[in-house]
Write a protein that holds these residues in place. Structure first.
Motif, PDB file in Angstrom:
ATOM      1  N   LYS A  63      26.518 -44.479  30.774  1.00  0.00           N
ATOM      2  CA  LYS A  63      27.931 -44.447  31.140  1.00  0.00           C
ATOM      3  C   LYS A  63      28.113 -44.741  32.642  1.00  0.00           C
ATOM      4  O   LYS A  63      28.982 -45.504  33.039  1.00  0.00           O
ATOM      5  CB  LYS A  63      28.511 -43.076  30.803  1.00  0.00           C
ATOM      6  CG  LYS A  63      29.996 -43.110  30.652  1.00  0.00           C
ATOM      7  CD  LYS A  63      30.474 -42.240  29.507  1.00  0.00           C
ATOM      8  CE  LYS A  63      31.863 -42.671  29.139  1.00  0.00           C
ATOM      9  NZ  LYS A  63      32.285 -42.194  27.847  1.00  0.00           N
ATOM     10  N   GLY A 105      44.808 -44.773  20.953  1.00  0.00           N
ATOM     11  CA  GLY A 105      43.912 -44.874  22.113  1.00  0.00           C
ATOM     12  C   GLY A 105      44.394 -44.069  23.312  1.00  0.00           C
ATOM     13  O   GLY A 105      45.577 -43.765  23.455  1.00  0.00           O
ATOM     14  N   HIS A 106      43.428 -43.765  24.153  1.00  0.00           N
ATOM     15  CA  HIS A 106      43.620 -42.921  25.325  1.00  0.00           C
ATOM     16  C   HIS A 106      44.755 -43.396  26.241  1.00  0.00           C
ATOM     17  O   HIS A 106      45.621 -42.622  26.631  1.00  0.00           O
ATOM     18  CB  HIS A 106      42.280 -42.909  26.077  1.00  0.00           C
ATOM     19  CG  HIS A 106      42.245 -42.044  27.287  1.00  0.00           C
ATOM     20  ND1 HIS A 106      41.494 -42.379  28.373  1.00  0.00           N
ATOM     21  CD2 HIS A 106      42.851 -40.882  27.591  1.00  0.00           C
ATOM     22  CE1 HIS A 106      41.638 -41.443  29.295  1.00  0.00           C
ATOM     23  NE2 HIS A 106      42.450 -40.521  28.839  1.00  0.00           N
ATOM     24  N   GLN A 151      36.527 -31.952  31.279  1.00  0.00           N
ATOM     25  CA  GLN A 151      35.785 -32.765  32.257  1.00  0.00           C
ATOM     26  C   GLN A 151      36.623 -33.066  33.495  1.00  0.00           C
ATOM     27  O   GLN A 151      36.103 -33.562  34.495  1.00  0.00           O
ATOM     28  CB  GLN A 151      35.274 -34.054  31.606  1.00  0.00           C
ATOM     29  CG  GLN A 151      34.197 -33.753  30.573  1.00  0.00           C
ATOM     30  CD  GLN A 151      33.422 -34.983  30.183  1.00  0.00           C
ATOM     31  OE1 GLN A 151      33.965 -35.900  29.562  1.00  0.00           O
ATOM     32  NE2 GLN A 151      32.156 -35.017  30.561  1.00  0.00           N
ATOM     33  N   ARG A 194      31.272 -31.625  29.025  1.00  0.00           N
ATOM     34  CA  ARG A 194      32.337 -31.332  28.072  1.00  0.00           C
ATOM     35  C   ARG A 194      32.306 -29.872  27.656  1.00  0.00           C
ATOM     36  O   ARG A 194      31.228 -29.322  27.476  1.00  0.00           O
ATOM     37  CB  ARG A 194      32.081 -32.172  26.821  1.00  0.00           C
ATOM     38  CG  ARG A 194      33.071 -33.223  26.591  1.00  0.00           C
ATOM     39  CD  ARG A 194      32.699 -33.992  25.347  1.00  0.00           C
ATOM     40  NE  ARG A 194      33.724 -35.000  25.167  1.00  0.00           N
ATOM     41  CZ  ARG A 194      34.863 -34.768  24.564  1.00  0.00           C
ATOM     42  NH1 ARG A 194      35.110 -33.612  24.023  1.00  0.00           N
ATOM     43  NH2 ARG A 194      35.783 -35.711  24.495  1.00  0.00           N
ATOM     44  N   ALA A 249      48.108 -42.875  24.672  1.00  0.00           N
ATOM     45  CA  ALA A 249      48.460 -41.459  24.645  1.00  0.00           C
ATOM     46  C   ALA A 249      48.892 -40.989  26.035  1.00  0.00           C
ATOM     47  O   ALA A 249      49.883 -40.262  26.187  1.00  0.00           O
ATOM     48  CB  ALA A 249      47.278 -40.635  24.142  1.00  0.00           C
ATOM     49  N   LYS A 309      35.650 -48.730  22.091  1.00  0.00           N
ATOM     50  CA  LYS A 309      36.823 -48.384  22.906  1.00  0.00           C
ATOM     51  C   LYS A 309      36.587 -48.712  24.373  1.00  0.00           C
ATOM     52  O   LYS A 309      37.497 -49.120  25.088  1.00  0.00           O
ATOM     53  CB  LYS A 309      37.164 -46.902  22.742  1.00  0.00           C
ATOM     54  CG  LYS A 309      37.918 -46.634  21.452  1.00  0.00           C
ATOM     55  CD  LYS A 309      38.311 -45.186  21.292  1.00  0.00           C
ATOM     56  CE  LYS A 309      39.138 -45.044  20.013  1.00  0.00           C
ATOM     57  NZ  LYS A 309      39.223 -43.665  19.545  1.00  0.00           N
ATOM     58  N   PRO A 364      46.120 -36.076  26.874  1.00  0.00           N
ATOM     59  CA  PRO A 364      45.896 -36.788  25.612  1.00  0.00           C
ATOM     60  C   PRO A 364      44.734 -36.144  24.873  1.00  0.00           C
ATOM     61  O   PRO A 364      43.762 -35.719  25.500  1.00  0.00           O
ATOM     62  CB  PRO A 364      45.515 -38.204  26.061  1.00  0.00           C
ATOM     63  CG  PRO A 364      45.064 -38.071  27.471  1.00  0.00           C
ATOM     64  CD  PRO A 364      45.537 -36.772  28.033  1.00  0.00           C
ATOM     65  N   ALA A 365      44.828 -36.046  23.575  1.00  0.00           N
ATOM     66  CA  ALA A 365      43.758 -35.389  22.823  1.00  0.00           C
ATOM     67  C   ALA A 365      43.524 -36.092  21.492  1.00  0.00           C
ATOM     68  O   ALA A 365      44.458 -36.306  20.721  1.00  0.00           O
ATOM     69  CB  ALA A 365      44.099 -33.927  22.584  1.00  0.00           C
ATOM     70  N   TYR A 366      42.287 -36.451  21.253  1.00  0.00           N
ATOM     71  CA  TYR A 366      41.907 -37.093  19.995  1.00  0.00           C
ATOM     72  C   TYR A 366      40.729 -36.319  19.426  1.00  0.00           C
ATOM     73  O   TYR A 366      39.653 -36.318  20.032  1.00  0.00           O
ATOM     74  CB  TYR A 366      41.550 -38.557  20.251  1.00  0.00           C
ATOM     75  CG  TYR A 366      41.043 -39.286  19.042  1.00  0.00           C
ATOM     76  CD1 TYR A 366      41.781 -39.333  17.871  1.00  0.00           C
ATOM     77  CD2 TYR A 366      39.814 -39.932  19.074  1.00  0.00           C
ATOM     78  CE1 TYR A 366      41.306 -39.999  16.765  1.00  0.00           C
ATOM     79  CE2 TYR A 366      39.332 -40.611  17.974  1.00  0.00           C
ATOM     80  CZ  TYR A 366      40.084 -40.638  16.813  1.00  0.00           C
ATOM     81  OH  TYR A 366      39.602 -41.304  15.715  1.00  0.00           O
ATOM     82  N   THR A 381      31.935 -37.142  22.983  1.00  0.00           N
ATOM     83  CA  THR A 381      32.851 -38.101  23.589  1.00  0.00           C
ATOM     84  C   THR A 381      33.652 -38.832  22.514  1.00  0.00           C
ATOM     85  O   THR A 381      33.133 -39.144  21.439  1.00  0.00           O
ATOM     86  CB  THR A 381      32.108 -39.108  24.486  1.00  0.00           C
ATOM     87  OG1 THR A 381      33.062 -40.032  25.000  1.00  0.00           O
ATOM     88  CG2 THR A 381      31.048 -39.888  23.735  1.00  0.00           C
ATOM     89  N   LYS A 382      34.925 -39.109  22.818  1.00  0.00           N
ATOM     90  CA  LYS A 382      35.779 -39.831  21.876  1.00  0.00           C
ATOM     91  C   LYS A 382      35.898 -41.294  22.294  1.00  0.00           C
ATOM     92  O   LYS A 382      36.634 -42.061  21.715  1.00  0.00           O
ATOM     93  CB  LYS A 382      37.164 -39.172  21.804  1.00  0.00           C
ATOM     94  CG  LYS A 382      37.127 -37.688  21.439  1.00  0.00           C
ATOM     95  CD  LYS A 382      36.541 -37.486  20.063  1.00  0.00           C
ATOM     96  CE  LYS A 382      36.077 -36.102  19.683  1.00  0.00           C
ATOM     97  NZ  LYS A 382      35.745 -35.116  20.632  1.00  0.00           N
TER      98      LYS A 382
END
Ligand code: UDP
Ligand code: MG
Length: 325
Positions: free
Chosen positions: A134, A75-76, A100, A202, A79, A213, A12-14, A207-208
Motif C-alpha cells: 500500500k 464507493g468511498h 485509522q 484498523r 459516500a 477500487k 463513510p462506512a462500507y 480493508t474495504k
C-alpha cells in the motif's frame, strides 16, 4: 472562543459493523469534551452487513447523529461527497469509520482552523521501516500523478481533513461525476495547512479498498487531473516526423556522395512514405485528442475561478458577530 459553532463529522462506512461501535465510542469521547455543538453524518455505502442497523442505533440514542443510506455500493468518494453535501457545520471534518483517522486529532485540527487556515489537510506518515504494498503503491502513484497533473496533490494525503464553510461550499459546487476529492480540494485552492499523523491499525475488520477500487481511484485521479494521455498521439506524431526527416537526410547523403547505387531499389521511398503517413496519422489523432481534452474540461463544468473572503472582510464580520452576542 465563539459559542454556538457547529462541527460536522462525515464518516463513510462500507461493511464496517465490527469497527464502527469502537470508532463511535472514540469519537464521542473526543466530541463531548469540545465546547462546540456537533453533528455526525454516517454514510452507509450500500453495506451488506449490519452497518445500516448500527448507525440507525446511534441515531436513535443521539439526536446529533444523522444517517444516509446508499441504494448500493457507490464507493468511498461518492459516500464522502454525499456526507459533505449534507454537512451544515461551520467546520466539517471527514474521516474513515475504521479508526485509522484518529479522532484525538480533532481538537488540533480545530485549533489550526481557528488560527486562520481554511483547510486542514492530514498526511499519513508510516512508521519507519514498515514497507507495505500500500505504501509503495501510494508513493509511486503520487509521484506519477504530480508529474502529469497541473494540480499538485499532497503525497500520502488522506481523506481526513477539516474544511471551513467557505472552502467546503466551493468544493461542493464542483459537479463532476468522477471524483478524486484529494485533487479537487487542492484544485479549489484556499489557505491550507498540513497535519502529519501516524496511521494506527484498523480497529477491526479488513480493508474495504480492494485492488480494483484502488485502480479506479488512481485512474479517476489521472484522467480528471491530467490531459497528458491525450497529448501522446501528438508527441508520437512529432517523433515519426523527425524519423522521416532523418531518413530523408540519410538517403540524400548517399546521393550526394555518389553512392546511390548501393541503396536497395524502392527502400528509400517506401520507408519515407511509411514514416510520413505514420506521422500524419499520429498528428491528426493528437489534434483530435486535444479537442477531446477541451471538451472534457468543458463538460466537467468546473467554475472558471473561486473567490475567497478577503482577510479584512473576515475580521469585520467576526467583529459584528461578537457584538451580536
Ligand atoms: N469505504 C466506503 N466505500 C467503499 C470502500 C470504503 O465507504 O466502497 C469506507 C470504509 O468503510 C472506510 C473508508 O471508506 O470508512 C476507508 O476505507 P478503508 O479503511 O477500507 O481503506 P484503507 O484505509 O484500507 O485505505
Ligand atoms: Mg482504513
Amino acid at each position: 472562543m465563539k459559542k454556538n459553532r457547529l462541527l460536522s463529522i462525515v464518516v463513510p462506512a462500507y461493511n464496517e459493523e465490527e469497527a464502527l461501535p469502537l470508532f463511535y465510542e472514540q469519537l464521542r469521547d473526543v466530541l463531548d469534551e469540545l465546547p462546540d455543538a456537533y453533528e455526525i453524518i454516517f454514510v452507509n455505502d450500500g453495506s451488506s452487513d449490519k452497518t445500516g442497523e448500527i448507525i440507525e442505533g446511534f441515531a436513535a440514542e443521539n439526536a446529533s447523529v444523522r444517517t444516509v443510506h446508499f441504494s448500493r455500493n457507490f464507493g468511498h468518494q461518492a459516500a464522502l461527497s454525499a456526507g459533505l453535501q449534507r454537512a451544515k457545520g461551520d467546520y466539517t471534518i471527514s474521516m474513515d469509520g475504521d479508526g485509522q483517522h484518529p479522532p484525538k486529532l480533532i481538537p488540533e485540527m480545530i485549533r489550526l482552523a481557528d488560527s486562520g487556515y481554511d483547510i486542514v489537510l492530514t498526511q499519513r506518515i508510516e512508521p519507519e521501516g514498515k514497507s507495505s504494498f500500500k505504501k509503495w503503491s501510494s508513493e509511486t502513484f503520487y509521484k506519477i500523478l504530480n508529474k502529469v497533473s497541473d494540480t499538485q496533490t499532497l503525497p500520502g494525503g488522506a481523506d481526513f481533513r477539516l474544511m471551513n464553510r467557505e472552502s467546503l461550499d466551493a468544493l461542493i459546487a464542483l459537479p463532476e461525476f468522477h471524483r478524486f476529492l484529494r485533487g479537487m480540494v487542492s484544485w479549489i485552492g484556499f489557505r491550507s495547512v498540513i497535519l502529519p499523523f501516524e496511521v494506527p491499525e484498523r480497529l477491526a475488520g479488513k480493508t474495504k479498498y480492494s485492488l480494483k477500487k484502488m485502480v479506479r481511484l488512481a485512474s479517476d485521479a489521472v484522467f480528471s487531473f491530467s490531459m497528458l494521455p491525450l497529448y501522446i498521439g501528438l508527441s508520437a506524431g512529432a517523433l515519426f516526423f523527425v524519423l522521416a526527416l532523418i531518413e530523408a537526410i540519410y538517403v540524400l547523403s548517399f546521393w550526394i556522395s555518389g553512392r546511390s547505387s548501393s541503396l536497395a531499389p524502392g527502400w528509400s521511398s517506401l520507408m519515407f512514405m511509411m514514416l510520413i503517413i505514420g506521422a500524419i496519422l499520429m498528428i491528426i489523432m493528437g489534434f483530435i485528442g486535444v479537442y477531446v481534452g477541451y471538451i472534457f474540461q468543458e463538460v466537467k463544468h468546473r467554475p472558471v475561478y473561486i473567490c475567497r473572503t478577503a482577510p479584512s472582510e473576515k475580521k469585520s464580520s467576526e467583529a459584528s458577530e461578537a457584538s451580536d452576542d
